[in-house]
Write a protein that holds these residues in place. Sequence first.
Motif, mmCIF file in Angstrom:
data_model
loop_
_atom_site.group_PDB
_atom_site.id
_atom_site.type_symbol
_atom_site.label_atom_id
_atom_site.label_comp_id
_atom_site.label_asym_id
_atom_site.label_seq_id
_atom_site.Cartn_x
_atom_site.Cartn_y
_atom_site.Cartn_z
ATOM 1 N N LEU A 78 0.590 -0.922 0.192
ATOM 2 C CA LEU A 78 0.172 0.040 0.403
ATOM 3 C C LEU A 78 0.578 0.986 0.258
ATOM 4 C CD1 LEU A 78 -2.914 -1.641 2.356
ATOM 5 C CD2 LEU A 78 -3.571 -0.502 -0.487
ATOM 6 N N LEU A 79 1.930 1.300 0.867
ATOM 7 C CA LEU A 79 2.567 2.217 0.911
ATOM 8 C C LEU A 79 3.488 2.731 -0.447
ATOM 9 C CD1 LEU A 79 4.162 4.593 1.897
ATOM 10 C CD2 LEU A 79 5.973 3.000 3.250
ATOM 11 N N GLY A 80 4.064 1.806 -1.454
ATOM 12 C CA GLY A 80 4.567 1.769 -2.526
ATOM 13 C C GLY A 80 3.687 2.839 -3.156
ATOM 14 N N ALA A 81 2.731 2.129 -3.034
ATOM 15 C CA ALA A 81 1.661 3.385 -4.203
ATOM 16 C C ALA A 81 1.408 4.193 -3.630
ATOM 17 C CB ALA A 81 0.464 2.414 -4.199
ATOM 18 N N HIS A 82 1.596 5.198 -2.751
ATOM 19 C CA HIS A 82 1.614 6.902 -2.887
ATOM 20 C C HIS A 82 3.400 7.176 -3.586
ATOM 21 C CE1 HIS A 82 -1.624 4.810 -0.578
ATOM 22 N NE2 HIS A 82 -2.361 6.318 -0.368
ATOM 23 N N LEU A 83 4.828 6.170 -3.583
ATOM 24 C CA LEU A 83 5.768 6.834 -3.560
ATOM 25 C C LEU A 83 6.054 6.954 -5.175
ATOM 26 C CD1 LEU A 83 7.826 5.471 -0.152
ATOM 27 C CD2 LEU A 83 6.383 7.675 -0.394
ATOM 28 N N VAL A 84 6.902 7.583 -5.002
ATOM 29 C CA VAL A 84 7.338 7.825 -6.367
ATOM 30 C C VAL A 84 8.968 8.322 -6.216
ATOM 31 C CG1 VAL A 84 4.993 8.266 -6.989
ATOM 32 C CG2 VAL A 84 6.559 10.383 -6.754
ATOM 33 N N GLY A 85 9.419 8.069 -7.713
ATOM 34 C CA GLY A 85 10.820 8.380 -7.967
ATOM 35 C C GLY A 85 11.913 7.401 -7.411
ATOM 36 N N ASP A 86 12.835 8.810 -7.274
ATOM 37 C CA ASP A 86 14.468 8.481 -6.138
ATOM 38 C C ASP A 86 13.953 8.301 -4.856
ATOM 39 O OD1 ASP A 86 15.869 9.073 -8.505
ATOM 40 O OD2 ASP A 86 16.267 11.592 -7.770
ATOM 41 N N VAL A 87 12.711 8.546 -4.129
ATOM 42 C CA VAL A 87 12.283 8.694 -2.457
ATOM 43 C C VAL A 87 12.399 6.864 -2.864
ATOM 44 C CG1 VAL A 87 10.193 8.947 -0.720
ATOM 45 C CG2 VAL A 87 11.972 10.880 -2.661
ATOM 46 N N ARG A 88 11.017 6.451 -3.666
ATOM 47 C CA ARG A 88 10.891 4.916 -3.746
ATOM 48 C C ARG A 88 11.988 4.431 -4.180
ATOM 49 N NH1 ARG A 88 5.754 2.522 -7.323
ATOM 50 N NH2 ARG A 88 7.463 2.701 -8.380
ATOM 51 N N ALA A 89 12.453 4.567 -4.631
ATOM 52 C CA ALA A 89 14.281 3.732 -5.302
ATOM 53 C C ALA A 89 15.102 3.623 -3.788
ATOM 54 C CB ALA A 89 14.565 4.379 -6.444
ATOM 55 N N GLU A 90 15.292 4.549 -3.653
ATOM 56 C CA GLU A 90 16.019 4.781 -2.323
ATOM 57 C C GLU A 90 15.740 4.088 -0.934
ATOM 58 O OE1 GLU A 90 18.003 8.769 -0.808
ATOM 59 O OE2 GLU A 90 17.087 9.240 -2.754
ATOM 60 N N LEU A 91 14.059 3.752 -1.046
ATOM 61 C CA LEU A 91 13.570 3.339 -0.005
ATOM 62 C C LEU A 91 13.365 2.294 0.229
ATOM 63 C CD1 LEU A 91 12.412 3.425 3.084
ATOM 64 C CD2 LEU A 91 9.932 3.577 1.583
ATOM 65 N N ALA A 92 13.601 1.601 -1.110
ATOM 66 C CA ALA A 92 13.567 -0.235 -1.621
ATOM 67 C C ALA A 92 15.415 -0.013 -1.209
ATOM 68 C CB ALA A 92 12.981 0.049 -2.979
ATOM 69 N N ALA A 93 15.337 0.623 -1.273
ATOM 70 C CA ALA A 93 17.439 -0.395 -1.108
ATOM 71 C C ALA A 93 17.502 0.141 -0.326
ATOM 72 C CB ALA A 93 18.239 1.056 -2.172
ATOM 73 N N ARG A 94 17.506 0.339 0.771
ATOM 74 C CA ARG A 94 17.390 0.572 2.192
ATOM 75 C C ARG A 94 16.002 -0.761 2.532
ATOM 76 N NH1 ARG A 94 18.466 5.991 4.680
ATOM 77 N NH2 ARG A 94 19.864 6.933 2.406
ATOM 78 N N LEU A 95 15.592 -1.590 2.203
ATOM 79 C CA LEU A 95 14.720 -3.044 2.546
ATOM 80 C C LEU A 95 15.377 -4.136 1.980
ATOM 81 C CD1 LEU A 95 11.485 -0.959 2.459
ATOM 82 C CD2 LEU A 95 12.807 -1.311 4.248
ATOM 83 N N PRO A 96 15.065 -5.357 3.126
ATOM 84 C CA PRO A 96 15.980 -6.403 2.031
ATOM 85 C C PRO A 96 15.003 -6.531 1.042
ATOM 86 C CG PRO A 96 14.724 -6.548 4.867
ATOM 87 C CD PRO A 96 14.376 -4.960 3.863
ATOM 88 N N GLU A 97 15.530 -7.179 0.222
ATOM 89 C CA GLU A 97 15.130 -7.876 -1.367
ATOM 90 C C GLU A 97 13.322 -7.499 -1.397
ATOM 91 O OE1 GLU A 97 16.488 -9.871 -5.706
ATOM 92 O OE2 GLU A 97 17.688 -10.388 -3.582
ATOM 93 N N THR A 98 13.286 -8.868 -0.675
ATOM 94 C CA THR A 98 11.378 -9.183 -0.755
ATOM 95 C C THR A 98 10.979 -7.668 -1.189
ATOM 96 O OG1 THR A 98 12.169 -11.394 -0.551
ATOM 97 C CG2 THR A 98 9.608 -10.683 -0.166
ATOM 98 N N MET A 99 11.192 -7.526 -0.056
ATOM 99 C CA MET A 99 10.746 -6.417 1.214
ATOM 100 C C MET A 99 10.484 -4.938 -0.436
ATOM 101 S SD MET A 99 8.319 -6.969 3.285
ATOM 102 C CE MET A 99 8.530 -9.038 3.979
ATOM 103 N N ALA A 100 12.002 -4.442 -0.342
ATOM 104 C CA ALA A 100 12.116 -3.946 -1.306
ATOM 105 C C ALA A 100 11.305 -3.707 -2.930
ATOM 106 C CB ALA A 100 13.890 -3.252 -2.432
ATOM 107 N N LEU A 101 11.182 -5.524 -3.245
ATOM 108 C CA LEU A 101 10.179 -5.747 -4.800
ATOM 109 C C LEU A 101 9.008 -5.331 -4.281
ATOM 110 C CD1 LEU A 101 12.030 -9.199 -6.150
ATOM 111 C CD2 LEU A 101 11.999 -7.080 -7.074
ATOM 112 N N ILE A 102 8.369 -5.310 -3.396
ATOM 113 C CA ILE A 102 6.805 -5.288 -2.691
ATOM 114 C C ILE A 102 6.422 -3.571 -2.917
ATOM 115 C CG2 ILE A 102 5.188 -5.645 -1.107
ATOM 116 C CD1 ILE A 102 6.212 -8.144 -0.258
ATOM 117 N N LEU A 103 7.391 -2.973 -2.561
ATOM 118 C CA LEU A 103 7.641 -1.706 -2.646
ATOM 119 C C LEU A 103 7.415 -0.803 -4.063
ATOM 120 C CD1 LEU A 103 7.581 1.037 -0.168
ATOM 121 C CD2 LEU A 103 10.319 1.399 -0.732
ATOM 122 N N LEU A 104 8.594 -1.824 -4.853
ATOM 123 C CA LEU A 104 8.823 -0.767 -6.185
ATOM 124 C C LEU A 104 7.381 -1.286 -7.578
ATOM 125 C CD1 LEU A 104 12.819 -1.528 -6.531
ATOM 126 C CD2 LEU A 104 11.349 0.083 -6.119
#
Length: 134
Positions: free
Chosen positions: A34-60
């Motif tokens: 649900l959070l990933g649907a609200h974020l865009v661009g560099d912010v979403r990518a940077e946040l994903a980079a700080r999460l475990p890969e599986t969670m990053a993919l869900i966010l992206l």
Amino acid sequence: MTLRWEAFLDEVRERGEYDTVQEAERAARTVLALLGAHLVGDVRAELAARLPETMALILLNPLQAAEPLGPERFVRATAAWIEGATEATALWDIGAVLSTVAEAAGDDLTARVLLQLPPGYDLLFGRPTAGERP
């Protein structure tokens, strides 16, 4: 620094006082989708980079939101996606997940994430804005 999958889920489990890692994972997957649907661009990518890969993919690859959900609607949407959840338990789940995400992101990135979200999300992240009383 990216959190490992186990460390991330252990932190969510501890904060959410869940009995099992599976409960923590279910909450994390739902809230991040649900959070990933609200974020865009560099912010979403940077946040994903700080999460475990599986969670990053869900966010992206989020659930698509037709419009930004205010905090109350975000809580209702989370409750709708978690079987047996109420708004109160969803709020608990959100707090456990988003406070873990905020810690992984750090203050600067969390502040940038909050700028992309409707007002009121600071409380969901466990970061009330200075000078505002809930």
